[in-house]
Design a protein around this motif. Structure first.
Motif, PDB file in Angstrom:
ATOM      1  N   LEU A 189       1.179  -1.150  -0.142  1.00 49.68           N
ATOM      2  CA  LEU A 189      -0.050  -0.177  -0.143  1.00 49.68           C
ATOM      3  C   LEU A 189       0.724   1.218   0.357  1.00 49.68           C
ATOM      4  N   LEU A 190       1.712   1.420   0.798  1.00 44.20           N
ATOM      5  CA  LEU A 190       2.855   1.975   0.533  1.00 44.20           C
ATOM      6  C   LEU A 190       3.551   2.147  -1.096  1.00 44.20           C
ATOM      7  N   ASP A 191       3.448   1.584  -1.327  1.00 42.28           N
ATOM      8  CA  ASP A 191       4.428   1.561  -2.959  1.00 42.28           C
ATOM      9  C   ASP A 191       3.210   2.502  -3.622  1.00 42.28           C
ATOM     10  N   LEU A 239       0.536   5.793  -1.282  1.00 39.98           N
ATOM     11  CA  LEU A 239      -1.027   6.061   0.012  1.00 39.98           C
ATOM     12  C   LEU A 239      -0.673   7.052   1.068  1.00 39.98           C
ATOM     13  N   SER A 240      -0.701   7.610   1.595  1.00 36.12           N
ATOM     14  CA  SER A 240      -0.497   8.231   2.675  1.00 36.12           C
ATOM     15  C   SER A 240      -0.434   7.707   3.863  1.00 36.12           C
ATOM     16  N   GLU A 241       0.365   7.818   5.159  1.00 35.60           N
ATOM     17  CA  GLU A 241       1.404   6.619   5.584  1.00 35.60           C
ATOM     18  C   GLU A 241      -0.309   6.517   6.862  1.00 35.60           C
ATOM     19  N   ALA A 242      -1.506   7.773   6.696  1.00 40.72           N
ATOM     20  CA  ALA A 242      -2.981   7.335   8.079  1.00 40.72           C
ATOM     21  C   ALA A 242      -3.688   6.692   7.571  1.00 40.72           C
ATOM     22  N   ALA A 243      -3.713   6.616   5.551  1.00 42.44           N
ATOM     23  CA  ALA A 243      -3.977   5.500   5.172  1.00 42.44           C
ATOM     24  C   ALA A 243      -3.988   3.980   4.655  1.00 42.44           C
ATOM     25  N   ALA A 300     -10.645   6.589   9.069  1.00 43.90           N
ATOM     26  CA  ALA A 300     -11.529   7.186   7.437  1.00 43.90           C
ATOM     27  C   ALA A 300     -12.098   5.954   7.192  1.00 43.90           C
ATOM     28  N   PRO A 301     -13.039   6.329   6.178  1.00 42.87           N
ATOM     29  CA  PRO A 301     -13.835   5.141   5.442  1.00 42.87           C
ATOM     30  C   PRO A 301     -13.232   3.624   3.937  1.00 42.87           C
ATOM     31  N   GLU A 348     -14.206  -1.218  -3.609  1.00 40.32           N
ATOM     32  CA  GLU A 348     -13.021  -2.431  -4.084  1.00 40.32           C
ATOM     33  C   GLU A 348     -11.979  -1.821  -2.656  1.00 40.32           C
ATOM     34  N   GLN A 349     -11.952  -1.859  -2.059  1.00 36.82           N
ATOM     35  CA  GLN A 349     -10.544  -1.903  -0.776  1.00 36.82           C
ATOM     36  C   GLN A 349     -11.440  -2.747  -0.533  1.00 36.82           C
TER      37      GLN A 349
END
Length: 200
Positions: free
Chosen positions: A70-72, A75-79, A144-145, A149-150
């Motif tokens: 996900l980091l790749d 996306l933000s670290e929080a997300a 967060a929502p 898809e996720q």
């Protein structure tokens, strides 16, 4: 149970963990067909240790891999933490079903057979959903929502814990067959004035 954790520069986060009513799981029905446990057996016996290691490795390795992936995707670290939190909750929900029996498949156990457990699991999940979609809870917990898809992707990833535990259950039954699996033979034992149970 609510666990308090700190993540880097972010505020403290609360994690809702499932502490559900497994103690109210109905009896399995074939306990008398199994060999008795040794009086010297430890509380943390071999199957419990193995099962814990399998679940820990699956959740830890796949969770870490998902976090990096996900980091790749920039996306933000929080997300990413928000997605990982949901993944762990989904892992826990599935593993609750795994924990209902040491050897019986998750797919052979109806969830409606244990209404207290089912109610507790649904309630805990709704609490987590409230934390994700209720704005005041989002502000406090840093959640967060998550899009559909996720949800589908993370749900599919979480199913790996079911596959891993099912394989371990099959492995365990192959290595340590029960009396029922091997067959029980009752033999007359007139010298002792009773019956003798043998295994074949």
């Amino acid at each position: 149970m609510v666990t308090l954790r700190e993540f880097g520069r972010e505020p403290l986060h609360f994690y809702f963990e499932f502490d559900v009513a497994l103690a109210f799981e109905p009896k399995e029905g074939d306990v008398l067909n199994r060999p008795p446990r040794s009086p010297d057996e430890r509380i943390f016996n071999q199957i419990m240790i193995e099962r814990t290691l399998v679940a820990t490795l699956v959740i830890g390795v796949i969770g870490f891999g998902t976090f990096v992936r996900l980091l790749d995707q920039e996306l933000s670290e929080a997300a990413v933490r928000n997605h990982l939190r949901l993944l762990v909750v989904l892992f826990q929900m599935i593993n609750i079903g795994n924990a209902r029996s040491e050897t019986t498949s998750l797919f052979q156990l109806s969830p409606f057979r244990s209404p207290i457990l089912l109610t507790g699991t649904i309630t805990a999940f709704l609490v987590h959903l409230g934390g994700m979609y209720f704005p005041p809870a989002q502000a406090v917990l840093g959640t967060a929502p998550v899009g559909l898809e996720q949800w589908l992707v993370l749900g599919g990833i979480a199913l790996t814990i079911a596959v891993a535990i099912e394989l371990h259950k099959l492995s365990w039954k192959a290595r340590y067959p029960t009396l029922r699996d091997r067959g029980t033979v009752i033999l007359a034992n007139p010298r002792e004035g009773g019956l003798k149970i043998g295994v074949c």
